[in-house]
Scaffold this active site. Sequence first.
Site, PDB file in Angstrom:
ATOM      1  N   TYR A   1      -2.549   3.221 -12.956  1.00 61.22           N
ATOM      2  CA  TYR A   1      -2.960   4.434 -12.274  1.00 61.22           C
ATOM      3  C   TYR A   1      -4.591   4.534 -12.672  1.00 61.22           C
ATOM      4  CZ  TYR A   1       1.991   5.532 -11.769  1.00 61.22           C
ATOM      5  OH  TYR A   1       3.271   5.535 -11.528  1.00 61.22           O
TER       6      TYR A   1
ATOM      7  N   PHE B   1       8.052  13.220 -18.763  1.00 63.16           N
ATOM      8  CA  PHE B   1       8.493  14.064 -17.492  1.00 63.16           C
ATOM      9  C   PHE B   1       8.311  13.314 -16.322  1.00 63.16           C
ATOM     10  CE2 PHE B   1       3.957  15.110 -18.645  1.00 63.16           C
ATOM     11  CZ  PHE B   1       3.361  14.502 -17.287  1.00 63.16           C
TER      12      PHE B   1
ATOM     13  N   THR C   1      -0.294   3.796  -2.826  1.00 65.52           N
ATOM     14  CA  THR C   1      -1.748   4.376  -2.555  1.00 65.52           C
ATOM     15  C   THR C   1      -1.399   5.338  -1.409  1.00 65.52           C
ATOM     16  OG1 THR C   1      -2.749   2.416  -2.944  1.00 65.52           O
ATOM     17  CG2 THR C   1      -3.900   3.836  -1.390  1.00 65.52           C
TER      18      THR C   1
ATOM     19  N   GLY D   1       0.605  -1.194   0.120  1.00 63.06           N
ATOM     20  CA  GLY D   1       0.040   0.060  -0.129  1.00 63.06           C
ATOM     21  C   GLY D   1       0.893   1.502   0.082  1.00 63.06           C
ATOM     22  N   LEU D   2       2.312   1.149  -0.311  1.00 62.75           N
ATOM     23  CA  LEU D   2       2.876   2.304  -0.223  1.00 62.75           C
ATOM     24  C   LEU D   2       2.597   3.351  -1.272  1.00 62.75           C
ATOM     25  CD1 LEU D   2       6.399   0.742   0.621  1.00 62.75           C
ATOM     26  CD2 LEU D   2       4.491   1.467   2.145  1.00 62.75           C
TER      27      LEU D   2
END
Length: 418
Positions: free
Chosen positions: A129, A418, A101, A98-99
């Site tokens: 995404y 980018f 998120t 869950g990092l």
Amino acid sequence: MTHLHTDIDVRPITEDEFPDWLRAVNTGFLRRPVATELEISHRRAQFQPGRYLGAFDGDRCVATFKSFDQRLTAVGGVEVPADAITGVTVTATHRRRGLLTRMMTRDLTAAKDRGDVVATLIAAEYPIYGRYGFGPATWTTEWTIDVLRTGLDPRRSGQDEAGGRIDLVDGADVRKFGPELHARLRAVQPGAVSRDELWWRVNTGVVRYDDTWTEPFYAVYRSSAGEVEALAAYTVDDNWHDKQPHNTASVRWLIGTSPAAERALWRYLCSIDWVTRVKSGWRAPDDLLPFFLPDPRAARITWQADWMWVRILDVVRALEARTYAGDGTLVLEVTDRAGLVGGRYLVEASPTGGTCTPTSQSAQLTLDVGELAALWLGDESAVRLASLGRVQEERAGAARSADALLRTSRRPWCPDMF
């Protein structure tokens, strides 16, 4: 199911932690994990407190996230403030915790509070995404030109019929007139994003993160009145066999403010002695390039993929920023599992702009905020999305009516990574 590991600290990094954060970025992107002092020095110069997030397991950074201010051109030419996201990694040892998120939630909430209209990113992987409300808003295409098949007269293909001229310049010249040229392009190109001074310094070799920089050639097209209308950076390999040249000119970037100027540069690239192939670099999927050639089949698509993804952070401002293909009204029910936006909106559209207001009228279309993002710049079709089950028609024919208002005659394009 993803389980949140609250023992891992997710927070903005300090400047002293930047080298460890950069090591984690390089690890995530499978680059050499130990950054050079040159890379640390140059990249640290971009550091903005609060915009660099890290996940720390003890003292070690195991996930990274960066955002910065950006301006994005909407349909019609209005710029909106955007939260540009990059440098997103999770170390392989810490996946499914869950990092991402936690970092994404923190950043998008801050961006909405700042007043950003959208968030943007270039997705390395397609499936990630959408669950955060992003949708693919622009696509990109690369062509490879077989110069010998173009049908161009090699004696004349580098000449301009409109009386303009092409000159080779150096990086200092590009930094002098490139930003103004790009500003003129961005004013009329939906999907284009801002370039700061650092972009021009990096892309002309003033700022180098490692020792792999190869100085390109820079070609500028000036109109008969002397105005700079197009600019290209390209490299050429050295490939000979059987006493014959088989060299490829690879375009790093090419921007122009008119089809005539772009046509002149592409024909110049096809006229360089010993060059038998030209690789176009990132172009719009409906770029005119093939049709600048007498035989368009000489330009074949090498690859095509989704490019810039957009996440709507303010539905009203996003839909009021753009113009529309005609007059009409549309009632949208927008859902957002993250709870950042959502609700029912009445869009009253016109070719000069439009209004968007919350409403209690019956919805004509129901869609997720990610699907709205895919439609917002005019590239995607509501009819296509309805056929895929990703947009729900609440009134027969509503998707077709939405396309008549939202779609653009030329596809949006983001020239930048980018």
